[in-house]
Design an enzyme around this catalytic site. Structure first.
Site, PDB file in Angstrom:
ATOM      1  CB  CYS A  95      36.218 -57.462  41.251  1.00 56.30           C
ATOM      2  SG  CYS A  95      35.372 -55.682  41.607  1.00 56.30           S
ATOM      3  CB  CYS A 192      35.367 -55.387  49.144  1.00 56.59           C
ATOM      4  SG  CYS A 192      34.882 -56.096  47.989  1.00 56.59           S
TER       5      CYS A 192
END
Length: 396
Positions: A95, A192
């Site tokens: 990410c 997440c």
């Protein structure tokens, strides 16, 4: 602005320092109506609202940028593909590499911004040869490891206002003093996009689960599993072996064989590693180092692991020794050996993990681990059997 306390205080400090600040929240979820549950989940609609309230308090413009398609392709799909290949990936590294400091940074620069500021705990130093990434002032909160994917060019456009703050408690106290409502908001934990925290169950919904054999290093079948892709190197619990080890000691996962759908287990000492090899490598700057000549460094393989001394060098790949783990266009690899005279062997190294190289407090670069050399039996490589996804190689 993630909606958490760290990015809120980082934005406040940037404003206080006199910068022209614009708040940006990244919409990464494919389900925008998702709500947060305590410390689980992030980038939810609740987080976006929290970030907007902070921006209003700071009197700065605020936008939500939808990067959900890019996030799915570069992070979620990569996560699934890595597990399918028998690896244990780090989606936070991907990410940072693909979203926060590539897609976001590229868009910011295209719009005329000078830098992207985040709430990471790391330190930037303007050295004689350019911008350097260093550990935060307090190692207990240091997040330089997850920023190890940043290149020297990207670091030139980064800003980490929290790097000199020694504790999260001080950040929360500062947020409360500033009237920031998220001062006591729990930190996000787990992955997440897997807010329930059950990675194995989530993977079962995205990968076919095929029962197979659990074998020891000699190939003897000692148990069965309901899907090899849910296991990871170093795992001890949940093996459900049919018979105990001869010495009565527990056994650990040593490797995953995706092609034959086998999980290999053995004693803990076989998890000890003296060399690791991998790919997807990048540099954050080379401080007077000729990578073609052996140089000393430290290597860290997890966000909260201790770094260990090592020796590294860049070598040309011998075409006669090229394996399926080398990308076809890869011409060099970095070989790094753990200095066992100064450090204990690494334990539980899994393909897919990220290794970050340091010199002192400075980040030199990073790579993704593909295979490992066991300390217990010199010359014996672990974790490379039937790897089905190839990558450029950097060895440690």
């Amino acid at each position: 602005m993630s909606g958490g306390v760290d990015s809120a205080v980082a934005a406040a400090r940037a404003v206080e320092a006199g910068h022209e600040v614009v708040g940006v929240h990244l919409a990464l979820s494919r389900m925008p109506g998702t709500l947060r549950t305590g410390s689980r989940g992030c980038c939810t609609i609740e987080d976006a609202m929290d970030a907007r309230r902070v921006a209003n308090l700071l009197d700065i413009p605020f936008y939500v940028w939808d990067f959900s398609e890019r996030f799915k392709a570069d992070v979620v799909d990569d996560f699934v593909a890595e597990y399918e290949a028998g690896r244990t990936p780090n989606p936070c590294m991907r990410c940072n590499e693909k979203i926060k400091f590539a897609a976001l940074l590229d868009k910011a620069i295209a719009l005329g911004f000078d830098a992207v500021a985040t709430g990471h705990y790391a330190t930037l130093v303007d050295g004689p040869a350019g911008r350097e990434l260093h550990r935060a002032s307090a190692w207990a909160k240091d997040q330089s490891y997850v920023l190890g994917v940043l290149t020297e060019e990207q670091l030139a456009h980064c800003y980490f206002p929290l790097g000199d703050t020694p504790s999260k408690e001080l950040i929360r106290a500062e947020a409360e003093e500033r009237g920031i409502q998220v001062a006591a908001k729990p930190d996000s934990h787990d992955i997440c996009f897997i807010p329930e925290g059950d990675t194995r169950e989530w993977l079962s919904e995205h990968l076919d689960r095929e029962p197979g054999e659990i074998v020891d290093e000699s190939g003897d079948v000692i148990g069965t599993h309901d899907g090899a892709r849910g296991y990871t190197v170093g795992q001890r619990r949940g093996l459900q072996l049919g018979r105990p080890a001869v010495d009565g000691n527990p056994r650990y996962v040593l490797s995953i064989r995706p092609v034959s759908n086998q999980v290999v287990v053995g004693p803990k000492e076989r998890l000890a590693i003296s060399r690791i090899a991998g790919g997807r490598y990048s540099w954050a700057g080379e401080p007077g180092i000729d990578p073609g000549v052996a140089f000393s460094c430290d290597v860290q393989i997890r966000a909260h692991a201790d770094p260990v001394p090592a020796v590294a060098r860049l070598v040309e790949i011998d075409e006669a020794e090229r394996t399926e783990l080398h990308r076809a266009d890869a011409s060099h690899e970095i070989v790094v050996d753990i200095d066992l005279a100064l450090a204990e062997p690494l334990l539980g190294v899994a393909p897919g993990q990220t290794a970050v190289l340091y010199r002192g407090t400075r980040v030199l670069g990073q790579f993704t681990i593909d295979r490992a050399l066991a300390s217990a039996e010199p010359g014996t490589e672990l974790h490379v059997e039937e790897m089905s996804v190839a990558a450029p190689t950097m060895s440690v």
